[in-house]
Design an enzyme around this catalytic site. Structure first.
Site, mmCIF file in Angstrom:
data_model
loop_
_atom_site.group_PDB
_atom_site.id
_atom_site.type_symbol
_atom_site.label_atom_id
_atom_site.label_comp_id
_atom_site.label_asym_id
_atom_site.label_seq_id
_atom_site.Cartn_x
_atom_site.Cartn_y
_atom_site.Cartn_z
ATOM 1 N N GLY A 1 15.416 20.577 -38.518
ATOM 2 C CA GLY A 1 17.363 20.855 -38.900
ATOM 3 C C GLY A 1 17.687 19.693 -37.812
ATOM 4 O O GLY A 1 17.727 19.793 -36.351
ATOM 5 N N GLY A 2 18.629 19.139 -38.064
ATOM 6 C CA GLY A 2 19.729 17.786 -37.662
ATOM 7 C C GLY A 2 20.878 18.030 -37.135
ATOM 8 O O GLY A 2 22.280 17.560 -37.990
ATOM 9 N N GLY A 3 21.517 19.253 -37.367
ATOM 10 C CA GLY A 3 22.746 19.428 -37.272
ATOM 11 C C GLY A 3 22.857 19.212 -35.887
ATOM 12 O O GLY A 3 22.163 18.491 -35.058
ATOM 13 N N ILE B 1 18.278 25.108 -36.957
ATOM 14 C CA ILE B 1 18.847 25.099 -38.379
ATOM 15 C C ILE B 1 20.609 26.127 -38.467
ATOM 16 O O ILE B 1 20.328 26.913 -39.084
ATOM 17 C CB ILE B 1 18.109 25.873 -39.542
ATOM 18 C CG1 ILE B 1 16.966 26.863 -39.492
ATOM 19 C CG2 ILE B 1 16.370 24.519 -39.526
ATOM 20 C CD1 ILE B 1 16.216 27.343 -40.201
ATOM 21 N N HIS C 1 45.191 -0.354 -21.204
ATOM 22 C CA HIS C 1 44.956 -1.842 -20.652
ATOM 23 C C HIS C 1 44.264 -1.836 -19.546
ATOM 24 O O HIS C 1 45.013 -2.110 -18.523
ATOM 25 C CB HIS C 1 45.454 -2.609 -21.845
ATOM 26 C CG HIS C 1 44.698 -3.893 -21.751
ATOM 27 N ND1 HIS C 1 43.677 -3.538 -23.010
ATOM 28 C CD2 HIS C 1 44.867 -4.944 -21.657
ATOM 29 C CE1 HIS C 1 43.096 -4.763 -23.571
ATOM 30 N NE2 HIS C 1 43.047 -5.408 -22.296
#
Length: 289
Positions: free
Chosen positions: A6-8, A91, A267
């Site tokens: 599962g690559g969530g 998953i 900055h």
């Protein structure tokens, strides 16, 4: 050796953590890209960084078998296999309705989630449900908001709605990723009259260069006609902190033109990249390399 199925969001976060500790990590994902719920450019950047850190990605692959072999595991897919010591199944998430107890047949549910209205009221008078159990937004920070809304309405007898239109999401990987609002694909589908897209790389900001964190970008999506900020995507160091500004501006309905023309950022800083991306969206960015 760790194989993550599962690559969530959760799978990628575990992969990032274990690879940083020195584990050999493989991700097997059935969909063609990682974190498919996020913008495609976020997926591409995270995939690039993972591969650079030695994480093996098996994308668009279905698991056909997991077998114990000599003290380890063999995870087979349709076109290959991965050898590992442990496999982590990641998953998705489901709502835990066990807490309903004797009320489980009285409180209306749908697809494993408690049904609530905008005020977080369930179908039973006097009972409210907030957080993962109602499935509206499975994130801790949105659960806080839902919980506070439910408590206020319960105590005061009011019907204050919980506004979940602007909820930031964060991917706690190395580098981090964060988003709020629509992805580019969603924005183009939702606004047929056209959108503005602005993008600025962190590698062009001196703070990122000095910190040795050059990877990543900020992308801004806005309505071409009215300038409404539709979505912001960030990959890079400090993404979890940077997403707060665009989320606040979206909630306040500040336009991309107002950001580009009126806001001043310190900055050097990472947050400057958001301003530069807004300026790129309206064609006034003078610092793009």
């Amino acid at each position: 050796r760790l194989c993550i199925i599962g690559g969530g969001v959760i799978g990628c976060e575990f992969a990032s953590a274990f690879s940083a500790f020195g584990s050999q990590v493989t991700i097997v994902e059935q969909l063609p890209r990682l974190v498919a719920n996020m913008d495609a450019e976020i997926s591409a950047e995270i995939e690039k960084e993972f591969r650079a850190r030695g994480v093996t990605l098996l994308l668009g692959e279905k698991i056909t078998e997991i077998r114990e072999t000599g003290g380890g595991l063999t995870v087979r897919t349709e076109s290959g296999q991965a050898e590992c010591d442990k496999a982590l199944l990641s998953i998705g998430r489901v709502s835990d309705l066990d807490c309903l107890g004797d009320m489980k047949d009285k409180i209306r549910t749908e697809r494993g989630k408690v049904l609530v209205d905008a005020a977080m009221r369930t179908s039973v008078e006097g009972i409210y449900a907030c957080g993962d159990i109602n499935g509206r937004s499975m994130l801790a920070h949105s659960a806080f908001q839902m919980g506070e809304t439910a408590a206020e309405n319960c105590v005061r007898g009011t019907s204050v709605p919980c506004d979940l239109r602007v909820v930031p999401s964060v991917l706690y990987t190395i580098p981090e990723a964060a988003s709020v609002g629509l992805t580019e694909e969603q924005a183009r589908a939702a606004v047929p009259q056209g959108i503005l897209v602005g993008k600025f790389p962190l590698s062009a900001k001196s703070r990122a260069v000095a910190s040795g964190e050059r990877a990543g970008f900020v992308k801004v999506l806005a309505d071409k006609t009215y300038g409404e900020l539709l979505g912001v995507q960030i990959v890079g160091s400090q993404a979890a902190e940077m997403i707060a500004e665009p989320a606040a501006l979206m909630a306040a309905e500040v336009t991309v033109q107002e950001v580009a023309q009126r806001l001043i950022h310190a900055h050097p800083s990472y947050a400057e990249a958001f301003l530069e991306a807004c300026r790129d969206a309206v064609g006034t960015c003078v610092h793009l390399p």
